[in-house]
Design a protein around this motif. Structure first.
Motif, PDB file in Angstrom:
ATOM      1  N   SER A  89       3.237   5.605 -19.836  1.00  0.00           N
ATOM      2  CA  SER A  89       2.587   4.324 -20.066  1.00  0.00           C
ATOM      3  C   SER A  89       2.719   3.411 -18.857  1.00  0.00           C
ATOM      4  CB  SER A  89       3.133   3.636 -21.327  1.00  0.00           C
ATOM      5  OG  SER A  89       4.478   3.280 -21.144  1.00  0.00           O
ATOM      6  N   ALA A  90       3.835   3.488 -18.144  1.00  0.00           N
ATOM      7  CA  ALA A  90       3.995   2.671 -16.942  1.00  0.00           C
ATOM      8  C   ALA A  90       2.996   3.105 -15.880  1.00  0.00           C
ATOM      9  CB  ALA A  90       5.420   2.773 -16.415  1.00  0.00           C
ATOM     10  N   LEU A  91       2.769   4.399 -15.730  1.00  0.00           N
ATOM     11  CA  LEU A  91       1.824   4.877 -14.733  1.00  0.00           C
ATOM     12  C   LEU A  91       0.384   4.538 -15.112  1.00  0.00           C
ATOM     13  CD1 LEU A  91       3.214   8.373 -13.714  1.00  0.00           C
ATOM     14  CD2 LEU A  91       3.257   6.257 -12.415  1.00  0.00           C
ATOM     15  N   MET A  92       0.081   4.523 -16.377  1.00  0.00           N
ATOM     16  CA  MET A  92      -1.288   4.261 -16.798  1.00  0.00           C
ATOM     17  C   MET A  92      -1.677   2.791 -16.673  1.00  0.00           C
ATOM     18  SD  MET A  92      -1.646   6.615 -20.128  1.00  0.00           S
ATOM     19  CE  MET A  92      -1.588   8.369 -20.051  1.00  0.00           C
ATOM     20  N   THR A  93      -0.729   1.887 -16.675  1.00  0.00           N
ATOM     21  CA  THR A  93      -1.057   0.467 -16.639  1.00  0.00           C
ATOM     22  C   THR A  93      -0.932  -0.145 -15.252  1.00  0.00           C
ATOM     23  OG1 THR A  93       1.199  -0.162 -17.196  1.00  0.00           O
ATOM     24  CG2 THR A  93      -0.332   0.134 -19.036  1.00  0.00           C
ATOM     25  N   GLU A  94      -0.428   0.604 -14.290  1.00  0.00           N
ATOM     26  CA  GLU A  94      -0.247   0.064 -12.954  1.00  0.00           C
ATOM     27  C   GLU A  94      -0.918   0.962 -11.927  1.00  0.00           C
ATOM     28  OE1 GLU A  94       3.856  -0.581 -12.040  1.00  0.00           O
ATOM     29  OE2 GLU A  94       4.268  -1.421 -14.001  1.00  0.00           O
ATOM     30  N   SER A  95      -1.357   0.350 -10.839  1.00  0.00           N
ATOM     31  CA  SER A  95      -1.889   1.108  -9.730  1.00  0.00           C
ATOM     32  C   SER A  95      -0.727   1.627  -8.893  1.00  0.00           C
ATOM     33  CB  SER A  95      -2.780   0.204  -8.874  1.00  0.00           C
ATOM     34  OG  SER A  95      -3.223   0.901  -7.750  1.00  0.00           O
ATOM     35  N   VAL A  96      -0.668   2.920  -8.714  1.00  0.00           N
ATOM     36  CA  VAL A  96       0.432   3.541  -7.982  1.00  0.00           C
ATOM     37  C   VAL A  96      -0.098   4.003  -6.622  1.00  0.00           C
ATOM     38  CG1 VAL A  96       2.102   5.425  -7.992  1.00  0.00           C
ATOM     39  CG2 VAL A  96       1.501   4.286 -10.123  1.00  0.00           C
ATOM     40  N   PRO A  97       0.526   3.581  -5.520  1.00  0.00           N
ATOM     41  CA  PRO A  97       0.056   4.021  -4.205  1.00  0.00           C
ATOM     42  C   PRO A  97       0.269   5.518  -4.017  1.00  0.00           C
ATOM     43  CG  PRO A  97       2.120   2.832  -3.989  1.00  0.00           C
ATOM     44  CD  PRO A  97       1.714   2.738  -5.433  1.00  0.00           C
ATOM     45  N   ASP A  98      -0.583   6.110  -3.192  1.00  0.00           N
ATOM     46  CA  ASP A  98      -0.446   7.530  -2.911  1.00  0.00           C
ATOM     47  C   ASP A  98       0.768   7.744  -2.020  1.00  0.00           C
ATOM     48  OD1 ASP A  98      -1.001  10.193  -2.991  1.00  0.00           O
ATOM     49  OD2 ASP A  98      -2.736  10.098  -1.663  1.00  0.00           O
ATOM     50  N   ALA A  99       1.789   8.363  -2.551  1.00  0.00           N
ATOM     51  CA  ALA A  99       3.049   8.579  -1.841  1.00  0.00           C
ATOM     52  C   ALA A  99       2.960   9.849  -1.010  1.00  0.00           C
ATOM     53  CB  ALA A  99       4.190   8.696  -2.844  1.00  0.00           C
ATOM     54  N   GLY A 100       3.518   9.789   0.180  1.00  0.00           N
ATOM     55  CA  GLY A 100       3.583  10.958   1.050  1.00  0.00           C
ATOM     56  C   GLY A 100       4.965  11.584   0.984  1.00  0.00           C
ATOM     57  N   PHE A 101       5.016  12.885   0.777  1.00  0.00           N
ATOM     58  CA  PHE A 101       6.276  13.615   0.677  1.00  0.00           C
ATOM     59  C   PHE A 101       6.482  14.479   1.913  1.00  0.00           C
ATOM     60  CE2 PHE A 101       5.101  12.630  -3.611  1.00  0.00           C
ATOM     61  CZ  PHE A 101       6.301  12.284  -4.215  1.00  0.00           C
ATOM     62  N   TYR A 102       7.753  14.642   2.297  1.00  0.00           N
ATOM     63  CA  TYR A 102       8.059  15.469   3.453  1.00  0.00           C
ATOM     64  C   TYR A 102       9.406  16.154   3.288  1.00  0.00           C
ATOM     65  CZ  TYR A 102      11.252  11.770   4.962  1.00  0.00           C
ATOM     66  OH  TYR A 102      12.276  10.864   5.019  1.00  0.00           O
ATOM     67  N   THR A 103       9.557  17.230   4.049  1.00  0.00           N
ATOM     68  CA  THR A 103      10.850  17.889   4.220  1.00  0.00           C
ATOM     69  C   THR A 103      10.973  18.235   5.696  1.00  0.00           C
ATOM     70  OG1 THR A 103      12.309  19.681   3.513  1.00  0.00           O
ATOM     71  CG2 THR A 103       9.958  20.178   3.561  1.00  0.00           C
ATOM     72  N   TRP A 104      12.092  17.876   6.277  1.00  0.00           N
ATOM     73  CA  TRP A 104      12.336  18.064   7.709  1.00  0.00           C
ATOM     74  C   TRP A 104      13.425  19.113   7.866  1.00  0.00           C
ATOM     75  CZ3 TRP A 104      15.129  13.644  10.764  1.00  0.00           C
ATOM     76  CH2 TRP A 104      15.223  13.974  12.116  1.00  0.00           C
ATOM     77  N   ASP A 105      13.086  20.218   8.497  1.00  0.00           N
ATOM     78  CA  ASP A 105      14.039  21.274   8.825  1.00  0.00           C
ATOM     79  C   ASP A 105      14.776  20.809  10.076  1.00  0.00           C
ATOM     80  OD1 ASP A 105      15.206  23.540  10.113  1.00  0.00           O
ATOM     81  OD2 ASP A 105      13.856  24.865   9.012  1.00  0.00           O
ATOM     82  N   LEU A 106      15.993  20.334   9.909  1.00  0.00           N
ATOM     83  CA  LEU A 106      16.742  19.741  11.026  1.00  0.00           C
ATOM     84  C   LEU A 106      17.059  20.738  12.146  1.00  0.00           C
ATOM     85  CD1 LEU A 106      19.044  17.371   8.985  1.00  0.00           C
ATOM     86  CD2 LEU A 106      17.129  16.713  10.434  1.00  0.00           C
ATOM     87  N   PRO A 107      17.584  21.936  11.837  1.00  0.00           N
ATOM     88  CA  PRO A 107      17.894  22.860  12.941  1.00  0.00           C
ATOM     89  C   PRO A 107      16.658  23.237  13.774  1.00  0.00           C
ATOM     90  CG  PRO A 107      19.005  23.573  10.942  1.00  0.00           C
ATOM     91  CD  PRO A 107      18.057  22.465  10.553  1.00  0.00           C
ATOM     92  N   GLU A 108      15.515  23.358  13.128  1.00  0.00           N
ATOM     93  CA  GLU A 108      14.279  23.741  13.826  1.00  0.00           C
ATOM     94  C   GLU A 108      13.491  22.519  14.316  1.00  0.00           C
ATOM     95  OE1 GLU A 108      13.470  26.891  14.577  1.00  0.00           O
ATOM     96  OE2 GLU A 108      15.345  27.508  13.634  1.00  0.00           O
ATOM     97  N   ASN A 109      13.860  21.328  13.864  1.00  0.00           N
ATOM     98  CA  ASN A 109      13.156  20.084  14.176  1.00  0.00           C
ATOM     99  C   ASN A 109      11.672  20.159  13.820  1.00  0.00           C
ATOM    100  OD1 ASN A 109      12.933  17.386  15.021  1.00  0.00           O
ATOM    101  ND2 ASN A 109      12.186  18.034  17.019  1.00  0.00           N
ATOM    102  N   ILE A 110      11.372  20.671  12.625  1.00  0.00           N
ATOM    103  CA  ILE A 110      10.003  20.753  12.140  1.00  0.00           C
ATOM    104  C   ILE A 110       9.917  19.992  10.821  1.00  0.00           C
ATOM    105  CG2 ILE A 110       8.145  22.274  11.332  1.00  0.00           C
ATOM    106  CD1 ILE A 110       8.639  22.526  14.308  1.00  0.00           C
ATOM    107  N   LEU A 111       8.998  19.029  10.760  1.00  0.00           N
ATOM    108  CA  LEU A 111       8.791  18.232   9.562  1.00  0.00           C
ATOM    109  C   LEU A 111       7.507  18.705   8.896  1.00  0.00           C
ATOM    110  CD1 LEU A 111       9.492  14.517   9.181  1.00  0.00           C
ATOM    111  CD2 LEU A 111       7.355  15.422   8.281  1.00  0.00           C
ATOM    112  N   TYR A 112       7.610  19.094   7.633  1.00  0.00           N
ATOM    113  CA  TYR A 112       6.474  19.540   6.827  1.00  0.00           C
ATOM    114  C   TYR A 112       6.081  18.396   5.912  1.00  0.00           C
ATOM    115  CZ  TYR A 112       8.148  24.049   8.439  1.00  0.00           C
ATOM    116  OH  TYR A 112       8.566  25.097   9.232  1.00  0.00           O
ATOM    117  N   ALA A 113       4.789  18.060   5.888  1.00  0.00           N
ATOM    118  CA  ALA A 113       4.348  16.904   5.113  1.00  0.00           C
ATOM    119  C   ALA A 113       3.059  17.210   4.362  1.00  0.00           C
ATOM    120  CB  ALA A 113       4.133  15.719   6.041  1.00  0.00           C
ATOM    121  N   ASP A 114       2.837  16.435   3.308  1.00  0.00           N
ATOM    122  CA  ASP A 114       1.604  16.588   2.540  1.00  0.00           C
ATOM    123  C   ASP A 114       0.484  15.726   3.141  1.00  0.00           C
ATOM    124  OD1 ASP A 114       2.188  13.980   1.737  1.00  0.00           O
ATOM    125  OD2 ASP A 114       2.522  14.500  -0.360  1.00  0.00           O
TER     126      ASP A 114
END
Length: 135
Positions: free
Chosen positions: A12-37
């Motif tokens: 119900s909270a999501l249906m009544t409010e505008s939710v910004p499009d969130a960007g998700f990521y995971t950063w492989d620290l040893p390889e220094n590669i960031l994967y993102a949506d």
């Protein structure tokens, strides 16, 4: 009195409010590669295919406003060293040439030996309007 389930409250909270499009990521620290949506690549004005298959963290930091870059780098470094959640607000350059304010939340994860190995997080638009003119 019957209490609503958490699922119903969340829906119900999501249906009544505008939710910004969130960007998700995971950063492989040893390889220094960031994967993102696609949402994160759009916020940073980067190619979505390249972001999904991984880019070095520097590709993202180059899109951060020069005045905000040192503070953000320190916050991330402190989070990794101190093993605590990171929260920061800063400006990023969109593909349209505007700086937009975003809020980021991240956290480091360590391997069995205690070495930092992954940094995961989310970035969301912090405001609807652009903060600067096109560059």
């Amino acid at each position: 009195m019957m209490r609503p389930s958490l699922d119903l409250v969340f829906k119900s909270a999501l249906m009544t409010e505008s939710v910004p499009d969130a960007g998700f990521y995971t950063w492989d620290l040893p390889e220094n590669i960031l994967y993102a949506d696609g949402a994160l690549s759009a916020l940073f004005g980067l190619d979505p295919s390249a972001a999904e298959t991984g880019l070095p963290i520097e590709a993202y930091l180059e899109r951060v406003h020069p005045d905000d870059r040192p503070r953000l780098a320190k916050t991330i470094s402190d989070s990794i060293v101190g093993h605590h959640p990171q929260q920061e607000t800063y400006r990023v350059m969109s593909a349209l040439g505007y700086y937009t304010t975003v809020a980021s939340y991240g956290r480091v994860f360590r391997d069995a030996s205690g070495n930092p190995c992954r940094y995961v997080g989310i970035v969301i638009p912090a405001e609807a309007d652009h903060t600067d003119k096109p560059h």
